[in-house]
Write a protein that holds these residues in place. Structure first.
Motif, short mmCIF file in Angstrom:
data_model
loop_
_atom_site.label_atom_id
_atom_site.label_comp_id
_atom_site.label_asym_id
_atom_site.label_seq_id
_atom_site.Cartn_x
_atom_site.Cartn_y
_atom_site.Cartn_z
N SER A 39 0.80 -1.28 0.02
CA SER A 39 0.08 0.13 -0.02
C SER A 39 0.78 1.26 -0.06
O SER A 39 0.53 2.32 -0.71
CB SER A 39 -0.85 0.07 1.13
OG SER A 39 -1.52 -1.07 1.35
N GLU A 40 2.02 1.00 0.72
CA GLU A 40 2.86 2.18 0.81
C GLU A 40 3.38 2.64 -0.73
O GLU A 40 3.63 3.65 -1.05
CB GLU A 40 4.07 1.92 1.75
CG GLU A 40 4.86 3.05 2.27
CD GLU A 40 4.13 4.06 2.81
OE1 GLU A 40 3.47 4.11 3.91
OE2 GLU A 40 4.12 5.38 2.60
N SER A 41 3.87 1.59 -1.23
CA SER A 41 4.54 1.65 -2.64
C SER A 41 3.21 2.13 -3.40
O SER A 41 3.80 2.94 -4.56
CB SER A 41 4.86 0.40 -3.28
OG SER A 41 5.20 -0.46 -2.45
N LEU A 42 2.11 1.83 -3.62
CA LEU A 42 1.09 2.39 -4.22
C LEU A 42 0.48 3.77 -3.97
O LEU A 42 -0.22 4.24 -4.83
CB LEU A 42 0.03 1.35 -4.49
CG LEU A 42 0.06 0.04 -4.91
CD1 LEU A 42 -1.05 -1.12 -4.54
CD2 LEU A 42 0.21 0.16 -6.38
N LYS A 43 1.25 4.53 -2.92
CA LYS A 43 0.56 5.74 -2.62
C LYS A 43 0.96 7.10 -3.74
O LYS A 43 1.91 6.66 -4.38
CB LYS A 43 1.37 6.15 -1.31
CG LYS A 43 0.45 5.87 -0.05
CD LYS A 43 0.75 6.77 1.11
CE LYS A 43 0.24 6.59 2.30
NZ LYS A 43 0.72 5.96 3.48
N SER A 44 0.24 7.72 -3.64
CA SER A 44 0.13 8.92 -4.56
C SER A 44 0.39 8.40 -6.17
O SER A 44 1.33 9.01 -6.82
CB SER A 44 1.18 9.74 -4.30
OG SER A 44 2.49 9.22 -3.97
N GLY A 45 -0.46 7.40 -6.52
CA GLY A 45 -0.74 6.97 -8.04
C GLY A 45 0.52 6.52 -8.40
O GLY A 45 0.52 6.20 -9.72
N ASN A 46 1.40 5.87 -7.61
CA ASN A 46 2.57 4.95 -7.95
C ASN A 46 1.94 3.63 -8.27
O ASN A 46 1.15 3.27 -7.79
CB ASN A 46 3.66 5.07 -7.17
CG ASN A 46 4.58 6.18 -6.81
OD1 ASN A 46 4.61 7.23 -7.77
ND2 ASN A 46 5.10 6.32 -5.87
N LYS A 47 2.74 3.00 -9.30
CA LYS A 47 2.38 1.67 -9.68
C LYS A 47 3.41 0.62 -9.33
O LYS A 47 4.61 1.14 -9.27
CB LYS A 47 2.27 1.72 -11.19
CG LYS A 47 0.92 2.16 -11.53
CD LYS A 47 0.60 2.19 -13.18
CE LYS A 47 -0.34 3.18 -13.62
NZ LYS A 47 -1.68 3.01 -13.59
N LEU A 48 3.06 -0.45 -9.08
CA LEU A 48 4.11 -1.59 -8.66
C LEU A 48 4.89 -2.11 -9.98
O LEU A 48 4.43 -2.16 -11.23
CB LEU A 48 3.29 -2.79 -8.44
CG LEU A 48 2.66 -2.95 -6.94
CD1 LEU A 48 2.05 -3.99 -6.69
CD2 LEU A 48 3.61 -2.66 -5.80
N ARG A 49 6.10 -2.24 -9.65
CA ARG A 49 6.96 -2.68 -10.90
C ARG A 49 6.75 -3.95 -11.14
O ARG A 49 6.94 -4.66 -10.07
CB ARG A 49 8.46 -2.27 -10.56
CG ARG A 49 9.31 -2.47 -11.50
CD ARG A 49 10.88 -1.85 -11.49
NE ARG A 49 11.28 -2.49 -10.07
CZ ARG A 49 11.78 -3.53 -9.97
NH1 ARG A 49 12.29 -4.25 -11.24
NH2 ARG A 49 12.41 -4.13 -9.04
N CYS A 50 6.29 -4.50 -12.39
CA CYS A 50 5.97 -5.90 -12.42
C CYS A 50 6.61 -6.51 -13.77
O CYS A 50 6.24 -5.86 -14.94
CB CYS A 50 4.56 -6.20 -12.49
SG CYS A 50 3.92 -7.71 -12.36
N SER A 51 7.50 -7.33 -13.75
CA SER A 51 7.87 -7.92 -15.17
C SER A 51 6.94 -9.27 -15.55
O SER A 51 6.88 -9.14 -16.79
CB SER A 51 9.24 -8.22 -14.93
OG SER A 51 9.18 -9.45 -13.89
#
Lengths: 262, 279
Positions: free
Chosen positions: B51-63
């Protein structure tokens, strides 16, 4: 909304749009399949929306091994640029709760794309015809005022019958109730028509009275009537099978029968 | 509809009846409809770290995003990949619809969809979906999940269970050829699928179709492996049908050696006694 499948957005200005309504017997959709397949139209984009039930499959119009593995989605737009023709094919049912939203989405897309005219291919329950409608050819048309201005002569020449208005409460001789438009089994056809009248869009509806079953003959009938008006095919020889059936029409009624059944 | 034997059947028509707009909806109806819509909303619950990583519209880095739809697909992932303890659960989705069983005491983890992430390689995400997602929720689920993921250089693999009764073929299939795999992929997918492509006139529906639709229009490389099986419930032979996919997945994930039959049996629960009409 419309998402182009090419690098740049296509222009639909002054194109004629032909689209089906998901209706009884899926006649409109089958007719559109015939048009795309025969005219070898190319896909230019998708209508990506939450209003349709998701489905996916390989190319339904594949003609050779090369183009078989192409993914297709529930609502796609095809064009034949030389004919200035665009076709929207809808392959999935519209979610019941979203039919109004879908109608509005389509009307606003048609308006913003600048189509010169739109033709909706549809159908209606044959069993709900009244005595008058049981006679003659089962084709009916509807046209918005803005398209009537342009096409009234052509329609008169074709001799088609306009869809009749029915009394709101049949049997009651109440003078207050005005006859109204009713297209049972037509899905969003009526919604599209009334919204287009309000937005002053040039739109016509071509519908066939039919029942559920093997609706391939109905599809041929509808597409031939459309051709009488729009002249999509050059063939004047009046041959019955000038339309090409796509590969996806195989096994419409299920797999082959297991021999052990008998 | 009249049949050849003379009886009249009432047939369900695929046409949608037009809604009668003349009768206005009153406020109470409107409120009930709104509440029902809210109840049917899909909610994603992530771990605090995510949830912290997704704050303020960021997206999860995903390969790599691997999605399993259905009992056998999920059990396959559990047996062959998740058993290696290098994975951590990072979230789940809560989905309510008419088929959700309100059994008190049953944790939401049991029949919902769970997200796992690889501890050593956090750009590999996996999701197991064993609950039923209704037709009107499929689009929403897909949008919400993919909104959290970075689309660039994303590769999606979907394993999906299906019944061989849904597979149409001209020659009637003898049951010995089921279970088998068929594949579908988006235009952006440039690799070779591990099995034959799905032939006309077959289509896929459900979550795998929703994912394919989303990925096709957003140009994400995606492949769906649909397993057609003649067994309804969890079955070890059906699970093993997905094995060829491991060769592709093994490039980005470290895989365990083949689990023993006992390990597989652990995942095959006996069917609920609720329905012993067809054993």
């Amino acid at each position: 909304m419309f998402i182009s499948s090419q690098s740049s957005a296509p222009s639909f200005r002054d194109f004629t749009l032909v689209m089906p309504a998901v209706a009884v017997g899926n006649v409109g959709q089958l007719a559109v399949d015939l048009i795309v397949s025969t005219l070898n139209m190319s896909r230019v984009g998708h209508i990506h929306t939450d209003c349709l039930i998701p489905m996916a499959g390989n190319n339904p119009y594949a003609t050779s091994k090369e183009d078989v593995d192409e993914l297709h989605t529930p609502a796609e737009v095809y064009t034949a640029a030389e004919l200035k023709l665009a076709v929207l094919q809808i392959r999935a049912p519209i979610l019941q709760s979203k039919s109004k939203k879908f109608c509005q989405l389509l009307v606003s897309w048609i308006k913003s794309s600048g189509f010169s005219r739109t033709v909706v291919l549809s159908s209606s329950h044959a069993y709900q015809r009244d005595d008058e409608q049981l006679q003659g050819i089962p084709l009916r048309y509807l046209v918005t005022p803005s398209l009537l201005k342009v096409s009234s002569d052509a329609l008169k020449e074709l001799g088609w019958r306009e869809m009749e208005r029915v009394p709101a409460f049949p049997g009651l001789t109440d003078g207050n109730a005005e006859p109204r438009l009713c297209i049972p089994g037509g899905g969003i056809t009526k919604g599209l028509y009334t919204d287009s009248c309000e937005e002053d869009l040039p739109l016509a509806v071509l519908l066939l009275f039919c029942s559920e079953g093997d609706n391939i003959p109905d599809a041929f009938a509808l597409v031939n009537h459309l051709n009488d008006w729009l002249h999509l095919l050059d063939d004047h020889s009046q041959q019955p099978n000038k339309w090409k059936i796509p590969a996806s029409w195989s096994l419409l009624f299920g797999s082959g029968i297991p021999p052990a059944l008998f | 509809m009249a049949t050849f034997f003379g009886e009249v059947l009432s047939v369900y028509s695929r046409a949608v009846e037009e809604e009668d707009d003349d009768l206005g909806e009153n406020e109470e109806d409107e409120q009930i409809r709104r509440e029902l819509e809210e109840k049917r909303e899909v909610h994603l619950h992530w771990s605090p770290q995510v949830s912290e990583s997704l704050k303020s519209g960021n997206k999860l880095r995903c390969s790599d995003f691997i999605l399993a739809v259905g009992q056998n697909a999920s059990s396959f992932l559990s047996a062959y990949i998740l058993s290696s303890a290098n994975w951590e659960a990072v979230g789940h989705a809560s989905v309510w619809n008419e088929r959700s069983r309100a059994v008190s005491g049953q944790s939401s983890e049991e029949s919902s969809c769970i997200f796992h992430r690889h501890k050593d390689n956090p750009s590999v995400l996996m999701c197991q979906v064993t609950c039923y997602i209704a037709e009107d929720q499929l689009f929403q689920w897909t949008e919400k999940v993919f909104d959290c993921l970075q689309h660039r250089e994303l590769n999606v693999t979907v394993l999906s269970d299906s019944s061989v009764a849904d597979y149409k073929t001209a020659d009637y299939l003898c049951s010995s050829s089921a279970p088998f795999l068929r594949s579908l992929h988006t235009s952006a997918f440039s690799d070779q699928p591990v099995c034959q492509s799905l032939e006309q006139p077959n289509i896929v529906t459900g979550l795998s179709a929703a994912v394919l639709n989303h990925c096709q229009v957003h140009r994400i490389a995606t492949v769906v492996y649909q397993c057609y099986s003649d067994v309804i419930g969890p079955d070890s032979i059906t699970m093993e049908t997905y094995k060829p996919v491991l060769t592709k997945l093994g490039r980005s994930i470290q895989l365990e050696p083949s689990p023993s039959t006992d390990a597989l049996r652990k995942f095959v629960r006996t069917t609920d006694l609720q329905s012993n009409l067809y054993i």
